[in-house]
Design an enzyme around this catalytic site. Structure first.
Site, PDB file in Angstrom:
ATOM      1  N   GLY A  81      55.672  42.170  35.486  1.00 35.86           N
ATOM      2  CA  GLY A  81      55.835  42.695  36.777  1.00 35.86           C
ATOM      3  C   GLY A  81      56.108  44.094  36.829  1.00 35.86           C
ATOM      4  O   GLY A  81      56.194  44.705  35.920  1.00 35.86           O
ATOM      5  N   CYS A 108      55.803  41.604  28.720  1.00 37.18           N
ATOM      6  CA  CYS A 108      56.082  42.798  29.384  1.00 37.18           C
ATOM      7  C   CYS A 108      57.275  43.070  30.240  1.00 37.18           C
ATOM      8  O   CYS A 108      58.570  42.775  29.646  1.00 37.18           O
ATOM      9  CB  CYS A 108      54.880  43.008  30.163  1.00 37.18           C
ATOM     10  SG  CYS A 108      54.683  44.751  30.700  1.00 37.18           S
ATOM     11  N   TYR A 109      57.552  42.939  31.266  1.00 36.92           N
ATOM     12  CA  TYR A 109      58.615  42.856  32.262  1.00 36.92           C
ATOM     13  C   TYR A 109      59.411  41.522  31.707  1.00 36.92           C
ATOM     14  O   TYR A 109      60.681  41.632  31.703  1.00 36.92           O
ATOM     15  CB  TYR A 109      58.457  42.788  33.655  1.00 36.92           C
ATOM     16  CG  TYR A 109      59.781  42.953  34.557  1.00 36.92           C
ATOM     17  CD1 TYR A 109      60.209  44.169  34.579  1.00 36.92           C
ATOM     18  CD2 TYR A 109      60.120  41.527  34.983  1.00 36.92           C
ATOM     19  CE1 TYR A 109      61.647  44.158  35.412  1.00 36.92           C
ATOM     20  CE2 TYR A 109      61.399  41.671  35.737  1.00 36.92           C
ATOM     21  CZ  TYR A 109      62.044  42.744  36.018  1.00 36.92           C
ATOM     22  OH  TYR A 109      63.300  42.814  36.524  1.00 36.92           O
ATOM     23  N   HIS A 199      50.315  42.476  26.898  1.00 35.70           N
ATOM     24  CA  HIS A 199      49.870  41.246  27.642  1.00 35.70           C
ATOM     25  C   HIS A 199      48.902  40.489  26.877  1.00 35.70           C
ATOM     26  O   HIS A 199      47.738  40.690  26.946  1.00 35.70           O
ATOM     27  CB  HIS A 199      49.096  41.733  28.835  1.00 35.70           C
ATOM     28  CG  HIS A 199      50.010  42.315  29.906  1.00 35.70           C
ATOM     29  ND1 HIS A 199      50.568  41.467  30.890  1.00 35.70           N
ATOM     30  CD2 HIS A 199      50.578  43.359  30.158  1.00 35.70           C
ATOM     31  CE1 HIS A 199      51.352  42.104  31.504  1.00 35.70           C
ATOM     32  NE2 HIS A 199      51.406  43.605  31.171  1.00 35.70           N
ATOM     33  N   GLU A 201      47.406  37.670  27.885  1.00 33.65           N
ATOM     34  CA  GLU A 201      46.738  36.609  28.641  1.00 33.65           C
ATOM     35  C   GLU A 201      45.362  37.566  28.937  1.00 33.65           C
ATOM     36  O   GLU A 201      44.352  36.926  29.583  1.00 33.65           O
ATOM     37  CB  GLU A 201      47.284  36.468  29.903  1.00 33.65           C
ATOM     38  CG  GLU A 201      47.817  37.404  30.656  1.00 33.65           C
ATOM     39  CD  GLU A 201      49.291  38.111  30.251  1.00 33.65           C
ATOM     40  OE1 GLU A 201      49.646  37.819  29.131  1.00 33.65           O
ATOM     41  OE2 GLU A 201      49.834  38.877  30.980  1.00 33.65           O
ATOM     42  N   SER A 252      30.531  20.519  52.560  1.00 39.23           N
ATOM     43  CA  SER A 252      29.622  21.869  52.730  1.00 39.23           C
ATOM     44  C   SER A 252      28.649  21.828  51.991  1.00 39.23           C
ATOM     45  O   SER A 252      27.660  22.744  52.352  1.00 39.23           O
ATOM     46  CB  SER A 252      30.767  22.916  52.556  1.00 39.23           C
ATOM     47  OG  SER A 252      30.904  22.925  51.111  1.00 39.23           O
ATOM     48  N   GLY A 253      28.764  21.172  51.028  1.00 39.86           N
ATOM     49  CA  GLY A 253      27.297  21.173  50.109  1.00 39.86           C
ATOM     50  C   GLY A 253      27.839  21.996  48.792  1.00 39.86           C
ATOM     51  O   GLY A 253      27.215  22.266  48.074  1.00 39.86           O
ATOM     52  N   ASP A 256      33.426  22.583  45.539  1.00 43.62           N
ATOM     53  CA  ASP A 256      34.894  21.839  45.893  1.00 43.62           C
ATOM     54  C   ASP A 256      35.040  20.598  46.719  1.00 43.62           C
ATOM     55  O   ASP A 256      35.454  19.788  46.629  1.00 43.62           O
ATOM     56  CB  ASP A 256      35.948  23.057  46.572  1.00 43.62           C
ATOM     57  CG  ASP A 256      35.961  24.484  45.487  1.00 43.62           C
ATOM     58  OD1 ASP A 256      35.417  24.214  44.559  1.00 43.62           O
ATOM     59  OD2 ASP A 256      36.243  25.282  45.997  1.00 43.62           O
ATOM     60  N   LYS A 398      39.072  26.915  39.685  1.00 40.05           N
ATOM     61  CA  LYS A 398      37.916  26.332  39.756  1.00 40.05           C
ATOM     62  C   LYS A 398      37.028  26.024  38.509  1.00 40.05           C
ATOM     63  O   LYS A 398      36.245  24.853  38.735  1.00 40.05           O
ATOM     64  CB  LYS A 398      37.242  27.905  40.271  1.00 40.05           C
ATOM     65  CG  LYS A 398      35.593  27.867  40.598  1.00 40.05           C
ATOM     66  CD  LYS A 398      35.629  27.287  42.212  1.00 40.05           C
ATOM     67  CE  LYS A 398      34.287  27.214  42.311  1.00 40.05           C
ATOM     68  NZ  LYS A 398      34.132  26.904  44.091  1.00 40.05           N
TER      69      LYS A 398
END
Ligand code: XMP
Length: 542
Positions: A81, A108-109, A199, A201, A252-253, A256, A398
C-alpha cells in the site's frame, strides 16, 4: 479521456461484506487478503487462485474481529500500500489478526505494518527508496517459504517502496537482504509470520509464484478450489436460492453471460429463460451463432428479440460517441424489460458479474476512502423490475470463468473470443451509422479475423477488429476509378484492457490482409493499420 462504459449484460454489484462472508465457499479452505491499497493487490488473488486456493480481498478498514471470526481464514496476507506506518491515521490491520494462530505473510507495506505492530521499527526511505528490479541475497539460514529459491545465487525481485524496516520485531530473523532492504525477507518461524519487502505477485519477481505456493502449502491448503468443484457447488447454491422460481438472463453472446446461462440452466433447466436483445450492431453471423448455440446445442429457452430496426432508427443521424452509447443503453433497458415481462412471473434476474467488479478497493486519492468499482450496465434494472439477482460468477476472475466454461463444455473457440463492447459496431463506425456501412464493416471485419486465425495469431491478441472510417477515398481497380470507404484495422495486446500495445503484425501480413479485404469486400478501397497504443489512444476508436 475516460468514457462511461456500457457493458450491457454484466452488472453492478453493491453487495456488502456479509454477502461474501459465509458464502458457498465455506466448504473451501479460505485465505484472507487484507488490502492496504496496493495497485497490485488483485494480482495476489490471481496467483493464489492459480494455485487452486480460494481467497478474498477485503479492505483493511472494512473488517474487524467479528469478520475475522466469521471468515475463519486458514492464512492471511497483508498487501502492499502507499501509506507510511508512522503517519497519523496510517492503515492498520484489524485487532486480533496476529492472534488468529494462522500463518501470515506481509508484503511491502504489509511487512512494515507487521513489524510496526509487533515491536519492530520502520523508517522513511530518504535516499534508500527502491523501485523496480532488485536482487535478494540469501542470509545463512534456510526457510521453508523459500524452497526453490536461491538455487543459482541471488534472486530477482520487484521492489516498490519508500520506507523500509529498520529493525525487526522480536522473534523474527532475516532470511534475505537486498542492497537497500537489509530486511528483504524476514520470518518468525515459530508463529509462522513471514514478511517480504518486495512484491512476489508481479511477473518481475520470477520466483514469486513459487513463494506463494510454498506459503499455502505450509499453511495446509489442500488446493480444493477447482472449477469442477465450483460447478457442483454453484449448481446447489442456485437451486437453493431460486427454488421453483423463474429466472431471466440477459444474453449478449459474450463469455460471461453465456457461462452464467449454461450454469444456471444446468441447475434449474426450463425455469430459466434467456433474453437475447439483438440491437443490430453485432458482427457477421453472430446473432445466428448465439441463437443456434443456446437453442439447439443447449436447449435453453431463448427469446431472440430482433430489435435492430428500433436501435438503428434511434441512431439515425447520431455521430457523437456518447450520444450513441446513451441511446443504446436507454433502449436496451426498455427493450429488455419488455421482453422479460413477456416471460411472466419471473422472480430473478441472472447476471454475469465477475469478482473484479465486486472487489472494494482502497483509495488514498482524497476521494471517499472506499470506492466500489462497479460497471453500471443494466443499471437499476433489477430494482426497477422488482427482481432479485442471481450472480453465479461473482466470485470468479475472468480466467476462472473461461475454465468454468470449458468445464461446462462450451466450445474453446467461443470461450477464447476477444472482448466485444456492449454498444457493438456502433462505436466501430465513427460518425453516422448507416446499414450500408454496417454491412461493409461486418464483412471486412470477418475477413480480418479470418486472416488472424489463419495465421495462428488470434490467441496472442487481446482484441482485434476493423472500424469503418467516416471518409471515402479514391482508388483504381482494374481500369476503373473507385470512390469507396477506408477501413482501419486495430489489434492490441493487453492484460486487462486498461493499457494496451498495438500488435506488431508483419508487413507481409498487413499487405496480404489489405489485399484480401479490398478484393473480397465491395465498398472498401483502402486499409489503414492503427499503430497507436493505449494510452494515448483507447482500444476502441470511439
Ligand atoms: P477502450 O476503448 O476504453 O476499451 O480502451 C477498453 C475495453 O473496453 C471495451 N469497451 C467497452 N465495453 N461498453 C463495453 O461494454 C463500452 O461502451 C465500451 N467501450 C469500450 C473495449 O472493447 C475494450 O475491451
Amino acid at each position: 479521456m475516460v468514457r462511461p462504459r456500457q457493458n450491457l449484460h454484466s452488472a453492478s454489484c453493491k453487495g456488502g461484506l456479509q454477502k461474501l462472508v459465509g458464502h458457498m465457499t465455506q466448504a473451501h479452505d479460505r485465505l484472507l487478503i487484507i488490502d492496504f491499497g496496493s495497485q497490485v493487490t488483485q494480482l495476489i488473488a490471481r496467483r493464489l487462485r492459480e494455485l487452486n486456493v480460494y481467497c478474498e480481498i477485503h479492505p483493511f478498514n472494512k473488517i474487524d474481529g467479528a469478520f475475522l471470526a466469521a471468515f475463519a481464514p486458514k492464512a492471511v496476507i497483508l498487501s502492499g500500500g502507499p501509506a507510511s506506518v508512522y503517519n497519523a491515521g496510517a492503515p492498520m490491520p484489524p485487532d486480533g489478526v496476529f492472534d488468529l494462530g494462522v500463518p501470515i505473510l506481509g508484503i511491502c507495506y504489509g511487512q512494515q505494518v507487521m513489524m510496526h505492530v509487533l515491536g519492530g521499527h520502520v523508517e522513511g526511505g530518504h535516499g534508500t527508496a527502491e523501485f523496480g528490479r532488485a536482487y535478494v541475497t540469501p542470509a545463512a539460514a534456510q526457510l521453508d517459504l523459500l524452497e526453490g529459491w536461491f538455487t543459482q545465487g541471488d534472486e530477482q525481485v520487484w521492489m516498490s517502496h519508500g520506507d523500509h524496516v529498520s529493525s525487526i520485531a522480536p522473534g523474527f530473523e532475516v532470511y534475505g537482504t537486498s542492497p537497500n532492504a537489509p530486511f528483504a525477507i524476514t520470518a518468525d518461524v515459530k508463529r509462522r509470520f513471514y514478511a517480504v519487502q518486495f512484491h512476489p505477485e508481479v511477473h518481475h519477481t520470477p520466483k514469486g509464484a513459487q513463494l506463494y505456493a510454498n506459503f499455502v502449502r505450509m499453511a495446509g491448503f489442500k488446493g480444493d478450489w477447482t472449477m469442477g468443484a465450483y460447478r457442483a457447488e454453484a449448481i446447489a447454491k442456485i437451486r437453493a436460492q431460486v427454488g421453483d422460481g423463474k429466472v431471466i438472463c440477459g444474453l449478449s453472446g459474450g463469455v460471461d453471460s453465456s457461462v452464467a446461462a449454461v450454469l444456471i440452466h444446468e441447475a434449474i433447466g426450463a425455469q430459466l429463460t434467456c433474453v437475447f436483445v439483438d440491437h443490430g450492431l453485432l458482427r457477421l453471423g453472430e446473432a445466428e451463432q448465439v441463437v443456434s448455440m443456446f437453442r439447439d446445442t443447449y436447449n435453453i429457452p431463448l427469446i431472440h428479440a430482433d430489435e435492430s430496426a428500433l436501435f438503428l432508427g434511434a441512431l439515425e443521424g447520431v455521430s457523437d460517441p456518447e450520444v450513441k452509447r446513451k441511446t443504446i443503453g436507454r433502449l436496451f433497458i426498455d427493450v429488455f424489460q419488455k421482453h422479460a415481462h413477456a416471460v411472466g412471473g419471473a422472480k430473478f434476474l441472472a447476471q454475469g458479474t465477475l469478482y473484479p467488479d465486486v472487489i472494494e478497493s482502497v483509495s488514498f486519492s482524497g476521494g471517499p476512502s472506499v470506492t466500489i468499482k462497479s460497471h453500471h450496465n443494466v443499471g437499476g434494472l433489477p430494482e426497477k423490475m422488482g427482481l432479485k439477482l442471481v450472480e453465479p460468477l461473482r466470485e470468479l476472475f475472468k480466467d476462472e470463468v473461461r475454465a468454468l466454461g470449458r468445464e461446462l463444455g462450451l466450445p474453446a473457440s467461443f470461450i477464447g473470443r476477444h472482448p466485444f463492447p456492449g454498444p457493438g459496431l456502433a462505436i466501430r463506425c465513427p460518425g453516422e451509422i448507416t446499414t450500408e456501412k454496417l454491412d461493409i464493416l461486418r464483412r471486412a471485419d470477418a475477413v480480418y479475423i479470418d486472416q488472424i486465425r489463419k495465421h495462428g495469431l488470434y490467441d496472442e491478441i487481446w482484441q482485434a477488429f476493423a472500424a469503418i472510417l467516416p471518409m471515402k477515398t479514391v482508388g483504381v481497380m482494374g481500369d476503373g476509378r473507385t470512390y469507396d470507404f477506408a477501413l482501419a484495422l486495430r489489434a492490441v495486446t493487453s492484460v486487462d484492457g486498461m493499457t494496451a500495445d498495438y500488435y506488431p503484425f508483419t508487413h507481409d501480413f498487413l499487405g496480404e490482409t489489405a489485399t484480401r479485404i479490398i478484393n473480397e469486400v465491395k465498398g472498401i478501397n483502402r486499409v489503414f493499420y492503427d499503430c497507436t497504443s493505449k494510452p494515448p489512444g483507447t482500444i476502441e476508436l470511439e
